[in-house]
Design a protein around this motif. Structure first.
Motif, PDB file in Angstrom:
ATOM      1  N   LYS A  39      28.014 -41.906 -15.909  1.00  8.55           N
ATOM      2  CA  LYS A  39      27.924 -40.480 -15.774  1.00  8.55           C
ATOM      3  C   LYS A  39      27.931 -39.728 -17.175  1.00  8.55           C
ATOM      4  O   LYS A  39      26.954 -38.762 -17.443  1.00  8.55           O
ATOM      5  N   GLN A  40      28.761 -39.955 -17.892  1.00  6.70           N
ATOM      6  CA  GLN A  40      28.913 -39.273 -19.181  1.00  6.70           C
ATOM      7  C   GLN A  40      27.659 -39.747 -20.120  1.00  6.70           C
ATOM      8  O   GLN A  40      27.117 -38.765 -20.696  1.00  6.70           O
ATOM      9  N   LEU A  41      27.275 -41.043 -20.108  1.00 11.75           N
ATOM     10  CA  LEU A  41      26.165 -41.435 -20.956  1.00 11.75           C
ATOM     11  C   LEU A  41      24.815 -40.662 -20.472  1.00 11.75           C
ATOM     12  O   LEU A  41      24.092 -40.228 -21.084  1.00 11.75           O
ATOM     13  N   ASN A  42      24.638 -40.573 -19.118  1.00  7.96           N
ATOM     14  CA  ASN A  42      23.588 -40.057 -18.435  1.00  7.96           C
ATOM     15  C   ASN A  42      23.533 -38.619 -18.865  1.00  7.96           C
ATOM     16  O   ASN A  42      22.424 -38.137 -19.315  1.00  7.96           O
ATOM     17  N   GLU A  43      24.475 -37.707 -18.977  1.00 10.36           N
ATOM     18  CA  GLU A  43      24.632 -36.526 -19.075  1.00 10.36           C
ATOM     19  C   GLU A  43      24.319 -36.145 -20.665  1.00 10.36           C
ATOM     20  O   GLU A  43      23.570 -35.302 -20.696  1.00 10.36           O
ATOM     21  N   LEU A  44      24.440 -37.138 -21.757  1.00 13.00           N
ATOM     22  CA  LEU A  44      24.168 -36.943 -22.859  1.00 13.00           C
ATOM     23  C   LEU A  44      22.676 -37.634 -23.382  1.00 13.00           C
ATOM     24  O   LEU A  44      22.606 -37.887 -24.281  1.00 13.00           O
ATOM     25  N   GLN A  45      22.221 -38.020 -22.304  1.00 14.13           N
ATOM     26  CA  GLN A  45      20.809 -38.886 -22.485  1.00 14.13           C
ATOM     27  C   GLN A  45      20.987 -39.858 -23.425  1.00 14.13           C
ATOM     28  O   GLN A  45      19.997 -40.191 -24.056  1.00 14.13           O
ATOM     29  N   ILE A  46      21.797 -40.703 -23.045  1.00 15.72           N
ATOM     30  CA  ILE A  46      21.834 -42.111 -23.646  1.00 15.72           C
ATOM     31  C   ILE A  46      21.369 -43.323 -22.699  1.00 15.72           C
ATOM     32  O   ILE A  46      21.943 -43.186 -21.880  1.00 15.72           O
ATOM     33  N   PRO A  47      20.330 -43.787 -23.268  1.00 15.71           N
ATOM     34  CA  PRO A  47      19.973 -45.088 -22.324  1.00 15.71           C
ATOM     35  C   PRO A  47      20.870 -46.233 -22.357  1.00 15.71           C
ATOM     36  O   PRO A  47      21.305 -46.556 -23.357  1.00 15.71           O
ATOM     37  N   PHE A  48      21.354 -46.801 -21.020  1.00 10.87           N
ATOM     38  CA  PHE A  48      22.199 -47.498 -20.954  1.00 10.87           C
ATOM     39  C   PHE A  48      21.899 -48.497 -19.818  1.00 10.87           C
ATOM     40  O   PHE A  48      21.005 -48.418 -19.003  1.00 10.87           O
ATOM     41  N   GLU A  49      22.532 -49.700 -19.983  1.00 11.86           N
ATOM     42  CA  GLU A  49      22.499 -50.837 -18.832  1.00 11.86           C
ATOM     43  C   GLU A  49      23.856 -50.915 -18.237  1.00 11.86           C
ATOM     44  O   GLU A  49      24.828 -50.786 -18.974  1.00 11.86           O
ATOM     45  N   VAL A  50      23.905 -51.362 -16.930  1.00 14.45           N
ATOM     46  CA  VAL A  50      24.967 -51.945 -16.411  1.00 14.45           C
ATOM     47  C   VAL A  50      24.996 -53.176 -15.550  1.00 14.45           C
ATOM     48  O   VAL A  50      24.157 -53.593 -15.074  1.00 14.45           O
ATOM     49  N   ASN A  51      26.094 -54.100 -15.989  1.00  9.83           N
ATOM     50  CA  ASN A  51      25.895 -55.360 -15.415  1.00  9.83           C
ATOM     51  C   ASN A  51      27.473 -55.742 -15.188  1.00  9.83           C
ATOM     52  O   ASN A  51      28.592 -55.333 -15.687  1.00  9.83           O
ATOM     53  N   ALA A  52      27.539 -56.814 -14.247  1.00 12.76           N
ATOM     54  CA  ALA A  52      28.753 -57.309 -13.754  1.00 12.76           C
ATOM     55  C   ALA A  52      28.836 -58.785 -14.481  1.00 12.76           C
ATOM     56  O   ALA A  52      28.051 -59.741 -13.963  1.00 12.76           O
ATOM     57  N   LEU A  53      29.539 -59.170 -15.465  1.00 12.04           N
ATOM     58  CA  LEU A  53      29.713 -60.297 -15.647  1.00 12.04           C
ATOM     59  C   LEU A  53      31.195 -60.803 -16.093  1.00 12.04           C
ATOM     60  O   LEU A  53      31.940 -59.997 -16.392  1.00 12.04           O
ATOM     61  N   SER A  54      31.620 -62.069 -15.608  1.00  4.87           N
ATOM     62  CA  SER A  54      33.107 -62.396 -15.681  1.00  4.87           C
ATOM     63  C   SER A  54      33.293 -63.288 -16.801  1.00  4.87           C
ATOM     64  O   SER A  54      32.523 -64.165 -16.828  1.00  4.87           O
ATOM     65  N   ALA A  55      34.320 -63.045 -17.836  1.00  3.77           N
ATOM     66  CA  ALA A  55      34.662 -63.893 -18.644  1.00  3.77           C
ATOM     67  C   ALA A  55      35.390 -65.485 -18.323  1.00  3.77           C
ATOM     68  O   ALA A  55      35.138 -66.364 -18.715  1.00  3.77           O
ATOM     69  N   HIS A  56      35.779 -65.197 -16.973  1.00  5.64           N
ATOM     70  CA  HIS A  56      36.348 -66.522 -16.118  1.00  5.64           C
ATOM     71  C   HIS A  56      35.392 -67.188 -15.172  1.00  5.64           C
ATOM     72  O   HIS A  56      35.537 -68.318 -14.924  1.00  5.64           O
ATOM     73  N   ARG A  57      34.593 -66.543 -14.528  1.00  8.63           N
ATOM     74  CA  ARG A  57      33.542 -67.014 -13.659  1.00  8.63           C
ATOM     75  C   ARG A  57      32.335 -67.249 -14.018  1.00  8.63           C
ATOM     76  O   ARG A  57      31.479 -68.191 -13.530  1.00  8.63           O
ATOM     77  N   THR A  58      31.793 -66.681 -15.135  1.00  7.47           N
ATOM     78  CA  THR A  58      30.432 -66.598 -15.552  1.00  7.47           C
ATOM     79  C   THR A  58      30.591 -66.807 -17.135  1.00  7.47           C
ATOM     80  O   THR A  58      29.835 -65.972 -17.823  1.00  7.47           O
ATOM     81  N   PRO A  59      31.323 -67.675 -17.751  1.00  5.24           N
ATOM     82  CA  PRO A  59      31.561 -67.576 -19.069  1.00  5.24           C
ATOM     83  C   PRO A  59      30.120 -67.801 -20.031  1.00  5.24           C
ATOM     84  O   PRO A  59      30.009 -67.180 -21.072  1.00  5.24           O
ATOM     85  N   ASP A  60      29.563 -68.896 -19.352  1.00  7.30           N
ATOM     86  CA  ASP A  60      28.210 -69.156 -20.302  1.00  7.30           C
ATOM     87  C   ASP A  60      27.153 -67.823 -20.228  1.00  7.30           C
ATOM     88  O   ASP A  60      26.757 -67.489 -21.231  1.00  7.30           O
ATOM     89  N   ALA A  61      27.301 -66.808 -18.955  1.00  7.42           N
ATOM     90  CA  ALA A  61      26.348 -65.756 -19.047  1.00  7.42           C
ATOM     91  C   ALA A  61      26.896 -64.926 -20.101  1.00  7.42           C
ATOM     92  O   ALA A  61      26.133 -64.076 -20.525  1.00  7.42           O
ATOM     93  N   VAL A  62      28.259 -64.646 -20.020  1.00  8.13           N
ATOM     94  CA  VAL A  62      28.945 -63.831 -21.087  1.00  8.13           C
ATOM     95  C   VAL A  62      28.542 -63.878 -22.229  1.00  8.13           C
ATOM     96  O   VAL A  62      28.131 -63.230 -23.280  1.00  8.13           O
ATOM     97  N   GLU A  63      28.649 -65.233 -22.733  1.00  7.74           N
ATOM     98  CA  GLU A  63      28.543 -65.690 -24.230  1.00  7.74           C
ATOM     99  C   GLU A  63      26.862 -65.410 -24.457  1.00  7.74           C
ATOM    100  O   GLU A  63      26.539 -64.723 -25.393  1.00  7.74           O
ATOM    101  N   ALA A  64      26.120 -65.887 -23.534  1.00  2.00           N
ATOM    102  CA  ALA A  64      24.516 -65.647 -23.951  1.00  2.00           C
ATOM    103  C   ALA A  64      24.213 -63.868 -23.813  1.00  2.00           C
ATOM    104  O   ALA A  64      23.463 -63.576 -24.866  1.00  2.00           O
ATOM    105  N   PHE A  65      24.952 -63.290 -23.039  1.00  2.00           N
ATOM    106  CA  PHE A  65      24.614 -61.697 -23.004  1.00  2.00           C
ATOM    107  C   PHE A  65      25.008 -61.149 -24.539  1.00  2.00           C
ATOM    108  O   PHE A  65      24.484 -60.667 -25.254  1.00  2.00           O
ATOM    109  N   ALA A  66      26.545 -61.658 -25.131  1.00  2.00           N
ATOM    110  CA  ALA A  66      26.865 -61.112 -26.146  1.00  2.00           C
ATOM    111  C   ALA A  66      26.023 -61.649 -27.518  1.00  2.00           C
ATOM    112  O   ALA A  66      25.700 -61.047 -28.229  1.00  2.00           O
TER     113      ALA A  66
END
Length: 168
Positions: free
Chosen positions: A23-50
Motif C-alpha cells: 500500500k505504501q509503495l502504491n501510494e508513492l507511485q513506485i512500481p513493485f512486484e510481490v512474490n512468495a519464495l521460501s529459503a528452505h522450501r524453494t532454495p533454487d528459486a530464491v537464488e535464481a531470483f536474487a
C-alpha cells in the motif's frame, strides 16, 4: 511498467503484514512486484531470483520472514542490491526472526526494520530510490510533510480537549 522494488515473503501467510509495504509503495507511485519464495522450501528459486534481480531492473528488495528468517540473508548473499529485512511476528513475538535477520556476517548486510515493520521497509526503499530520482524524492518529501501536518493537526485538536485540571 517495470518494478523497481521487489517484495518477497516466505509464504502468503506473511501477506497481511506485507500488505502495508504494498500500500505504501502504491501510494508513492513506485512500481513493485510481490512474490512468495521460501529459503528452505524453494532454495533454487530464491537464488535464481536474487541473481537475476539487478538485470531485471530491480533497485531494492524487501524480504519478509518469520521464525528462522533466512530469506533476507539468503537473498543478500546472491545479489549486490540493497536488501531490507522485515521480521514477521510469530514465535517469541518476532524476536527470533529479528535476530536472525540482523545478525548477518561481514560483507552480507541486510537493513532491518522492526518486527512487522513493512511500512517502514517500503519507506526506506523509497528513500534509497529518491537518491537518484527527483520525482520520487518530491513524492517522498510531500509524504513526510503530510506526516508533520497530521501531527500538528492532532496537537491542535488535543488542545481543545478540556479537563478540570488540564493546564494547556
Amino acid at each position: 511498467m517495470k518494478p523497481l522494488v521487489s517484495i518477497i515473503m516466505g509464504s502468503t501467510s506473511d501477506l497481511p503484514v506485507m500488505e502495508k509495504a504494498c500500500k505504501q509503495l502504491n501510494e508513492l507511485q513506485i512500481p513493485f512486484e510481490v512474490n512468495a519464495l521460501s529459503a528452505h522450501r524453494t532454495p533454487d528459486a530464491v537464488e535464481a531470483f536474487a541473481r537475476s534481480a539487478q538485470e531485471r531492473g530491480l533497485k531494492v528488495i524487501i524480504a519478509a520472514a518469520g521464525m528462522a528468517a533466512a530469506l533476507p540473508g539468503v537473498i543478500a548473499a546472491s545479489t549486490t542490491l540493497p536488501v531490507i529485512g522485515v521480521p514477521i511476528k510469530g514465535m517469541l513475538d518476532g524476536l527470533d526472526a529479528m535476530l536472525s535477520i540482523i545478525q548477518m556476517p561481514p560483507g552480507i548486510p541486510v537493513a532491518t526494520v522492526g518486527v512487522n515493520g513493512a511500512q517502514n521497509a517500503a519507506i526506506l526503499a523509497v528513500e534509497m530510490l529518491a537518491l537518484t530520482d527527483d520525482g520520487i524524492a518530491q513524492r517522498l518529501a510531500d509524504y513526510k510533510r503530510g506526516l508533520k501536518d497530521k501531527i500538528e493537526k492532532a496537537n491542535r485538536e488535543l488542545a481543545e480537549v478540556k479537563y478540570e485540571f488540564k493546564t494547556n
